[in-house]
Design a protein around this motif. Structure first.
Motif, PDB file in Angstrom:
ATOM      1  N   THR A   1      39.750  38.385  45.572  1.00 37.67           N
ATOM      2  CA  THR A   1      39.445  39.732  45.095  1.00 37.67           C
ATOM      3  C   THR A   1      38.183  39.752  44.244  1.00 37.67           C
ATOM      4  O   THR A   1      37.506  40.769  44.166  1.00 37.67           O
ATOM      5  CB  THR A   1      40.609  40.322  44.278  1.00 37.67           C
ATOM      6  N   LEU A   2      37.855  38.630  43.625  1.00 39.64           N
ATOM      7  CA  LEU A   2      36.622  38.554  42.840  1.00 39.64           C
ATOM      8  C   LEU A   2      35.387  38.436  43.737  1.00 39.64           C
ATOM      9  O   LEU A   2      34.286  38.743  43.304  1.00 39.64           O
ATOM     10  CB  LEU A   2      36.671  37.352  41.895  1.00 39.64           C
ATOM     11  N   ARG A   3      35.605  37.990  44.955  1.00 41.49           N
ATOM     12  CA  ARG A   3      34.548  37.811  45.945  1.00 41.49           C
ATOM     13  C   ARG A   3      33.340  37.036  45.412  1.00 41.49           C
ATOM     14  O   ARG A   3      32.210  37.535  45.424  1.00 41.49           O
ATOM     15  CB  ARG A   3      34.079  39.146  46.490  1.00 41.49           C
ATOM     16  N   PRO A   4      33.558  35.810  44.942  1.00 38.38           N
ATOM     17  CA  PRO A   4      32.418  35.045  44.446  1.00 38.38           C
ATOM     18  C   PRO A   4      31.475  34.659  45.584  1.00 38.38           C
ATOM     19  O   PRO A   4      31.905  34.415  46.708  1.00 38.38           O
ATOM     20  CB  PRO A   4      33.057  33.805  43.821  1.00 38.38           C
ATOM     21  N   GLU A   5      30.215  34.639  45.271  1.00 35.13           N
ATOM     22  CA  GLU A   5      29.198  34.250  46.240  1.00 35.13           C
ATOM     23  C   GLU A   5      29.348  32.750  46.510  1.00 35.13           C
ATOM     24  O   GLU A   5      29.453  31.952  45.589  1.00 35.13           O
ATOM     25  CB  GLU A   5      27.833  34.547  45.626  1.00 35.13           C
ATOM     26  N   LYS A   6      29.372  32.378  47.758  1.00 37.23           N
ATOM     27  CA  LYS A   6      29.533  30.969  48.096  1.00 37.23           C
ATOM     28  C   LYS A   6      28.207  30.238  47.892  1.00 37.23           C
ATOM     29  O   LYS A   6      27.159  30.720  48.311  1.00 37.23           O
ATOM     30  CB  LYS A   6      30.013  30.819  49.527  1.00 37.23           C
ATOM     31  N   PRO A   7      28.257  29.062  47.249  1.00 35.87           N
ATOM     32  CA  PRO A   7      27.008  28.326  47.035  1.00 35.87           C
ATOM     33  C   PRO A   7      26.474  27.749  48.339  1.00 35.87           C
ATOM     34  O   PRO A   7      27.235  27.369  49.224  1.00 35.87           O
ATOM     35  CB  PRO A   7      27.406  27.215  46.062  1.00 35.87           C
ATOM     36  N   ARG A   8      25.161  27.698  48.429  1.00 38.73           N
ATOM     37  CA  ARG A   8      24.504  27.080  49.586  1.00 38.73           C
ATOM     38  C   ARG A   8      23.689  25.913  49.071  1.00 38.73           C
ATOM     39  O   ARG A   8      22.795  26.088  48.245  1.00 38.73           O
ATOM     40  CB  ARG A   8      23.609  28.104  50.273  1.00 38.73           C
ATOM     41  N   PHE A   9      24.012  24.731  49.567  1.00 40.56           N
ATOM     42  CA  PHE A   9      23.318  23.535  49.137  1.00 40.56           C
ATOM     43  C   PHE A   9      22.214  23.202  50.138  1.00 40.56           C
ATOM     44  O   PHE A   9      22.485  23.040  51.323  1.00 40.56           O
ATOM     45  CB  PHE A   9      24.282  22.353  49.043  1.00 40.56           C
ATOM     46  N   ARG A  10      20.994  23.102  49.639  1.00 41.47           N
ATOM     47  CA  ARG A  10      19.877  22.760  50.517  1.00 41.47           C
ATOM     48  C   ARG A  10      19.779  21.264  50.725  1.00 41.47           C
ATOM     49  O   ARG A  10      19.524  20.809  51.823  1.00 41.47           O
ATOM     50  CB  ARG A  10      18.567  23.284  49.922  1.00 41.47           C
TER      51      ARG A  10
ATOM     52  N   LEU B   1      57.156  26.402  43.767  1.00 36.96           N
ATOM     53  CA  LEU B   1      56.553  27.194  42.691  1.00 36.96           C
ATOM     54  C   LEU B   1      55.046  26.948  42.601  1.00 36.96           C
ATOM     55  O   LEU B   1      54.262  27.897  42.486  1.00 36.96           O
ATOM     56  CB  LEU B   1      57.220  26.874  41.353  1.00 36.96           C
ATOM     57  N   GLY B   2      54.639  25.692  42.682  1.00 38.78           N
ATOM     58  CA  GLY B   2      53.215  25.371  42.656  1.00 38.78           C
ATOM     59  C   GLY B   2      52.478  25.961  43.842  1.00 38.78           C
ATOM     60  O   GLY B   2      51.351  26.438  43.718  1.00 38.78           O
ATOM     61  N   GLY B   3      53.117  25.941  45.018  1.00 34.20           N
ATOM     62  CA  GLY B   3      52.506  26.531  46.211  1.00 34.20           C
ATOM     63  C   GLY B   3      52.318  28.037  46.079  1.00 34.20           C
ATOM     64  O   GLY B   3      51.279  28.585  46.446  1.00 34.20           O
ATOM     65  N   VAL B   4      53.328  28.709  45.545  1.00 28.58           N
ATOM     66  CA  VAL B   4      53.230  30.157  45.346  1.00 28.58           C
ATOM     67  C   VAL B   4      52.117  30.475  44.356  1.00 28.58           C
ATOM     68  O   VAL B   4      51.293  31.373  44.586  1.00 28.58           O
ATOM     69  CB  VAL B   4      54.588  30.735  44.871  1.00 28.58           C
ATOM     70  N   LEU B   5      52.061  29.746  43.250  1.00 21.50           N
ATOM     71  CA  LEU B   5      51.005  29.973  42.259  1.00 21.50           C
ATOM     72  C   LEU B   5      49.621  29.678  42.842  1.00 21.50           C
ATOM     73  O   LEU B   5      48.656  30.391  42.558  1.00 21.50           O
ATOM     74  CB  LEU B   5      51.252  29.116  41.021  1.00 21.50           C
ATOM     75  N   ALA B   6      49.519  28.648  43.669  1.00 18.20           N
ATOM     76  CA  ALA B   6      48.237  28.306  44.280  1.00 18.20           C
ATOM     77  C   ALA B   6      47.769  29.396  45.240  1.00 18.20           C
ATOM     78  O   ALA B   6      46.592  29.754  45.266  1.00 18.20           O
ATOM     79  CB  ALA B   6      48.348  26.963  45.008  1.00 18.20           C
ATOM     80  N   VAL B   7      48.688  29.936  46.025  1.00 13.44           N
ATOM     81  CA  VAL B   7      48.337  31.025  46.952  1.00 13.44           C
ATOM     82  C   VAL B   7      47.934  32.277  46.176  1.00 13.44           C
ATOM     83  O   VAL B   7      46.941  32.936  46.512  1.00 13.44           O
ATOM     84  CB  VAL B   7      49.510  31.316  47.922  1.00 13.44           C
ATOM     85  N   LEU B   8      48.677  32.606  45.115  1.00 15.79           N
ATOM     86  CA  LEU B   8      48.328  33.767  44.302  1.00 15.79           C
ATOM     87  C   LEU B   8      46.950  33.594  43.645  1.00 15.79           C
ATOM     88  O   LEU B   8      46.166  34.541  43.576  1.00 15.79           O
ATOM     89  CB  LEU B   8      49.396  34.025  43.244  1.00 15.79           C
ATOM     90  N   ALA B   9      46.662  32.403  43.172  1.00 10.41           N
ATOM     91  CA  ALA B   9      45.352  32.144  42.571  1.00 10.41           C
ATOM     92  C   ALA B   9      44.249  32.256  43.617  1.00 10.41           C
ATOM     93  O   ALA B   9      43.161  32.763  43.335  1.00 10.41           O
ATOM     94  CB  ALA B   9      45.335  30.759  41.932  1.00 10.41           C
ATOM     95  N   SER B  10      44.532  31.828  44.824  1.00 12.61           N
ATOM     96  CA  SER B  10      43.555  31.943  45.909  1.00 12.61           C
ATOM     97  C   SER B  10      43.287  33.405  46.243  1.00 12.61           C
ATOM     98  O   SER B  10      42.141  33.799  46.476  1.00 12.61           O
ATOM     99  CB  SER B  10      44.060  31.181  47.139  1.00 12.61           C
ATOM    100  N   TRP B  11      44.326  34.205  46.261  1.00 13.41           N
ATOM    101  CA  TRP B  11      44.147  35.649  46.499  1.00 13.41           C
ATOM    102  C   TRP B  11      43.361  36.295  45.360  1.00 13.41           C
ATOM    103  O   TRP B  11      42.529  37.168  45.594  1.00 13.41           O
ATOM    104  CB  TRP B  11      45.488  36.335  46.641  1.00 13.41           C
TER     105      TRP B  11
END
Length: 162
Positions: free
Chosen positions: A46-55, A32-42
């Protein structure tokens, strides 16, 4: 594999958190936790957050240490204000600080730093003007608070993110 787990660290962290909250590592909780984790990842994908770049990743550790010390000091200062039993809210006030930091990840980290430090609250950020509205419990010197935010936090966050 990227389509299945677009954010594998997020999925792993959510699965571990699920198991810790349920205090069980049974097969049912893992599935159940794995299914919820995969759904949260999907959902995050879909939100397509910008990935941070650390200098400068080393600056992150210095900043984290500094923030922990500041939180400890602030806890003691707020405790003194409460214990002194003076009239509450005498020096409390709002303060507007102009920020040069524009990176959304840097601003998010700054908001977490300010809000997690007792006695200060991030109230508003005006992106058009680049100003931060801050509430301070013990506002005696506005220039000291402005210097603290700009020199201690903003400058280091700009090293990391911009």
């Amino acid at each position: 594999m990227n389509w299945l787990l677009p954010y594998p660290l997020l999925s792993a962290a959510l699965l571990v958190l699920w198991l810790l909250l349920n205090q069980s590592v049974s097969a049912g909780h893992i599935i159940l936790g794995g299914v919820l984790a995969v759904l949260a990842s999907w959902a995050m994908a879909t939100l397509r957050p910008e990935k941070p770049r650390f200098r400068r990743p080393g600056a992150i550790l210095r900043l984290a240490g500094m923030v922990l010390i500041d939180i400890l000091r602030s806890n003691l200062a707020v405790g003194r204000i409460i214990v002194r039993s003076r009239e509450p809210g005498v020096n409390a006030g709002f303060l507007t600080i102009p920020l040069a930091l524009r990176n959304r990840h840097g601003l998010a980290v700054l908001s977490v730093i300010i809000t997690s430090t007792p006695g200060t609250i991030w109230v508003d950020y005006d992106a058009a003007k680049g100003t931060l509205l801050l509430h301070v419990l013990d506002l005696v010197d506005e220039t000291a608070w402005t210097r603290l935010i700009k020199d201690r936090y903003e400058r280091r966050l700009m090293e990391v993110f911009e």
